[in-house]
Structure formats: structure tokens, C-alpha cells
Enzyme design. Sequence first.
Site, PDB file in Angstrom:
ATOM      1  N   GLU A 247       4.977  11.937  -2.494  1.00 44.95           N
ATOM      2  CA  GLU A 247       4.382  11.647  -1.184  1.00 44.95           C
ATOM      3  C   GLU A 247       3.200  10.684  -1.314  1.00 44.95           C
ATOM      4  O   GLU A 247       3.021   9.779  -0.492  1.00 44.95           O
ATOM      5  CB  GLU A 247       3.922  12.944  -0.520  1.00 44.95           C
TER       6      GLU A 247
ATOM      7  N   GLU B  41       3.742   2.333   1.409  1.00 45.74           N
ATOM      8  CA  GLU B  41       3.724   1.972   2.829  1.00 45.74           C
ATOM      9  C   GLU B  41       2.505   1.125   3.176  1.00 45.74           C
ATOM     10  O   GLU B  41       2.598   0.154   3.929  1.00 45.74           O
ATOM     11  CB  GLU B  41       3.744   3.238   3.693  1.00 45.74           C
TER      12      GLU B  41
END
Length: 242
Positions: free
Chosen positions: A71, A78
Site C-alpha cells: 500500500e 500514484e
Amino acid sequence: MKDSNFFKNKNLIESFNHAIDGIIHTFKHEDNFKRHILMSVLVALVSLFFDMSRVEMAILCITITFVLFAELINTALENIVNLIYEYYEPRAKIAKDVGAGAVLISALNSVFVGYFIFYDRIIPLSNIAIFKIQKSPIHLTFIALVIVILATLLFKSYFYKDRGTHLKGGTVSGHSAVAFCLAMIIIFLAQNPFVTILAILLAVLVAESRVEAKIHHISDVIFGGILGVLVATILFKLILII
């Protein structure tokens, strides 16, 4: 030579601070990471009720770390993609999709690991070792310290007042929280008045040293002390009532 070692240690502390900043940022802005943290804490607590071997605990810890790691990497990816591409770009979408795929694979892996570790223990309820918690002080102490450290970081991130860092200073004293948590664990395990006095005295000395060094205010060490006492008490006492 001493100055060189000082700067090396200072850079090491700054590196830890930057790393923790990244974790706190992800926790604040990524709902999936919040869910993963919550599930990790729940799994750690549930593991207290089962007679798990060291190998199983190691596998569980590695699995939890793998999910959180994926994560964090996905969040970093991102942000890099958003920094490079301001508008829709197919290659940017591919990069984000691949990052999300990595998180999905790690999450699926955690499901399989959970199945193999917990299934045989959950189905036959008679195998639930709820009263073996008292006989596993090492396991319980480890979980207590993990929860105290995570809770300290979360409180510091929520109540940040532009002073101190996540490892030094700040709204909650981590040293005080850990010291009082360990003191309560010693008290519960020893059940001796003299040991109780010594444990409390040591915890108070740790808290007082943070104030004396002007790293924390009195309210910070009190908050940390209350946090440590609550976590240890809940895990070592109240959880046995369930």
C-alpha cells in the site's frame, strides 16, 4: 571524530523521521491504508486467543508487513505519476493499475494465510485458547508494545502542534507511553508490592527525564502515561473477561 558521529546519528534520526512522515501521510490520506492498519491491529488482537507457534506468528507478521508495504509503494507510485502527468495518459493509468494490482495480490495472499492459520482453530470452538493468554506474557507484551507505539504515532499525527517530530517531542510522549505500559505489565506479572513500587518509580523517572530535558511538556508525558496504562490494562486484565 565525535562531530562526525554526531552528524551521522542526526542523519539517521532524520531518516527515521522522514520514513514515519511518509507512513503518517499515507494513513491520513489513504482510506485503504487506514483499513489495513485497522485489520492488522484486529488480527494481532485475535491472535491472542489462539495457541500459535512462533513460526505462525512470524508468517502472520510478514503477511501484515507485506500488505502495508504494498500500500505504501502504491501510494508513492500514484504521487509520482500525478506529479509527471497532469492530464489523462494511458501509460499513467497502466502504472496506477499495476500498483493497485500489487496491493490486491498482497491482500489476497493475506486472506490465504489467514485461512491456513486460523481455519482449524476457528471451526472447532473447543480449540479456542482464550485462557492461554495469561500463560503467554511474551506474546501479550509484544502486542501491547506494538499497539502503544502505533497509537502514539496516530495521536501525534492528529494532535500535531508544529513542535517536535514523530520520534522526538510532540503532543504525546512515546517514551512515557512505553515506560508506563511496561511498568503495568511488570506489575500484572510480578504481583509483588515492592516490584510494583519499583516499576512505577522507573516509569516516573523516564517521564520526568523527558520534561527535564525540555523535550516534552508535563501534559505530553501524562498523556503518554495514560495511554500506556490503558493499553496494558485492557490487554492483561479486561480482555480476560470476554
